[in-house]
Design a protein around this motif. Structure first.
Motif, PDB file in Angstrom:
ATOM      1  N   ARG A 163      65.033   2.841  59.498  1.00  0.00           N
ATOM      2  CA  ARG A 163      64.282   3.253  58.316  1.00  0.00           C
ATOM      3  C   ARG A 163      62.918   2.569  58.312  1.00  0.00           C
ATOM      4  N   ALA A 164      62.014   3.099  57.514  1.00  0.00           N
ATOM      5  CA  ALA A 164      60.646   2.580  57.499  1.00  0.00           C
ATOM      6  C   ALA A 164      60.597   1.137  57.033  1.00  0.00           C
ATOM      7  N   ALA A 165      61.477   0.765  56.136  1.00  0.00           N
ATOM      8  CA  ALA A 165      61.515  -0.608  55.616  1.00  0.00           C
ATOM      9  C   ALA A 165      62.890  -1.195  55.886  1.00  0.00           C
ATOM     10  N   PRO A 166      62.989  -2.520  56.045  1.00  0.00           N
ATOM     11  CA  PRO A 166      64.311  -3.131  56.181  1.00  0.00           C
ATOM     12  C   PRO A 166      65.150  -2.788  54.951  1.00  0.00           C
ATOM     13  N   THR A 167      66.399  -2.408  55.176  1.00  0.00           N
ATOM     14  CA  THR A 167      67.233  -1.861  54.110  1.00  0.00           C
ATOM     15  C   THR A 167      68.453  -2.740  53.874  1.00  0.00           C
ATOM     16  N   VAL A 168      68.651  -3.093  52.605  1.00  0.00           N
ATOM     17  CA  VAL A 168      69.827  -3.846  52.178  1.00  0.00           C
ATOM     18  C   VAL A 168      70.633  -2.951  51.252  1.00  0.00           C
ATOM     19  N   VAL A 169      71.920  -2.790  51.540  1.00  0.00           N
ATOM     20  CA  VAL A 169      72.803  -1.974  50.717  1.00  0.00           C
ATOM     21  C   VAL A 169      73.785  -2.876  49.983  1.00  0.00           C
ATOM     22  N   PHE A 170      73.871  -2.711  48.676  1.00  0.00           N
ATOM     23  CA  PHE A 170      74.871  -3.406  47.864  1.00  0.00           C
ATOM     24  C   PHE A 170      76.125  -2.530  47.840  1.00  0.00           C
ATOM     25  N   ALA A 171      77.235  -3.078  48.305  1.00  0.00           N
ATOM     26  CA  ALA A 171      78.409  -2.261  48.572  1.00  0.00           C
ATOM     27  C   ALA A 171      79.276  -1.995  47.351  1.00  0.00           C
ATOM     28  N   SER A 172      79.177  -2.815  46.319  1.00  0.00           N
ATOM     29  CA  SER A 172      80.133  -2.743  45.218  1.00  0.00           C
ATOM     30  C   SER A 172      79.542  -2.116  43.967  1.00  0.00           C
TER      31      SER A 172
END
Length: 329
Positions: A163-172
């Protein structure tokens, strides 16, 4: 040729534990079947009077399936009366405790006796949550830990850096039971530590609006495979802030993504600590800066993928269960 062993019926399910066990067992040629929640009983409260007529097909189905089986494995303690009622053929049963049944219902006045009878009558008892170990072993001294599982065969490939930017996904979900306030603190700390980061989470839970205000982009309801794709597109996944790994966190690890868990993770019965980034929100954000600089190297260093796939798959447990079922029969 594999000995097919006894005819086994798994009744009900939580977190797809029964589904994964039966799938793994059938791949070995074992004669296990699964009666999933929708087939066990109708949804909603137990009716009275004429309303009980709608239960009849479910009662007949349970009786037919138990007649075919030699041993049952029941998931969730309050489901046990559904297979031990007087109209059902008597079968030895094993019991899986999945959370609220042993965390709360085991001692609650309204359900205490039911849960304790279910535990006492079982040939063997398993619990799936580390925070219920004390209650489970108090209820049954020989209760054993068996975790929830990941279905490795159906996990997507990890796609870091796409992706264009570093991506952090919150799973909960954003609920207090998941430590949502601390997760939101992590979102704020991440935004400060890595201004270019893209934060993504689920539009789910009572604190979702606060997460959005903290800069988290929320996505609507997803089917399970869509949710897995969301995790697979993350450079870093942030799990619940309870110290416990749920199925979502295990799936993220098994996909290969580095995982952060705000707080102090619980250790497993063998003494192992999960291979995750942990600590206060500020400490997680500081470590995340390094992870996001090179997610692949961080994933290799942490070793979460191999750890999850070695320890949290049903294939690891079915042979021992098969031996115990045979002994019970």
């Amino acid at each position: 040729m594999t000995d097919p062993g006894p005819r086994v019926l798994h009744v009900n399910d939580c977190a797809r534990v029964a589904h994964n066990l039966v799938t793994a067992a059938r791949s070995r040629g074992y004669r296990w079947r699964h009666l999933p929640p929708a087939a066990v009983r109708p949804s909603g409260p137990t009716p009275s009077g004429i309303g009980r007529v709608r239960w009849l097909p479910y009662v007949l189905r349970r009786r037919a399936e138990l007649t075919r089986a030699q041993v049952a494995h029941v998931h969730y303690a309050t489901s046990v009366p559904l297979v031990t009622a007087g109209s059902m053929p008597r079968r030895p049963y094993f019991l899986h405790l999945h959370g609220t049944d042993i965390r709360e219902q085991w001692s609650a006045p309204a359900t205490r006796d039911l849960v304790r009878r279910a535990v006492d009558g079982a040939m063997g008892v398993y619990y799936t949550n580390l925070d219920t170990a004390e209650n489970a072993t108090a209820a049954r001294a020989d209760a054993e830990f068996m975790p929830a599982f990941v279905d490795v065969a159906n996990l997507p490939a990890w796609r870091p850096g796409t992706r264009a930017a570093p991506t952090v996904v919150f799973a909960s979900r954003w609920g207090p039971e998941k430590g949502a306030e601390r997760m939101i603190d992590v979102a704020g700390a991440l935004r400060a530590a890595v201004p270019a980061v893209r934060l993504v989470g689920l539009d789910w839970g009572p604190l979702a609006a606060q997460a959005r205000a903290a800069g988290v982009e929320l996505v609507g309801p997803l089917p399970h495979d869509g949710y897995l794709e969301l995790l697979a597109g993350a450079d870093l996944v942030v799990g619940q802030a309870t110290g416990l790994l749920g199925v979502s966190e295990l799936e993220a690890l098994a996909i290969g993504a580095p995982l952060a868990m705000p707080g102090t993770p619980w250790r497993y019965p063998d003494g192992a600590a999960p291979p995750v980034v942990a600590g206060s929100p500020a400490e997680v954000a500081e470590q995340a800066r390094g992870v996001l600089a090179d997610p692949v190297a961080a994933a290799v260093r942490l070793g979460g993928r191999d750890w999850a796939r070695a320890n949290f798959v049903a294939e690891r447990y079915v042979d021992e269960l098969q031996r115990r079922y045979a002994a019970a029969v």
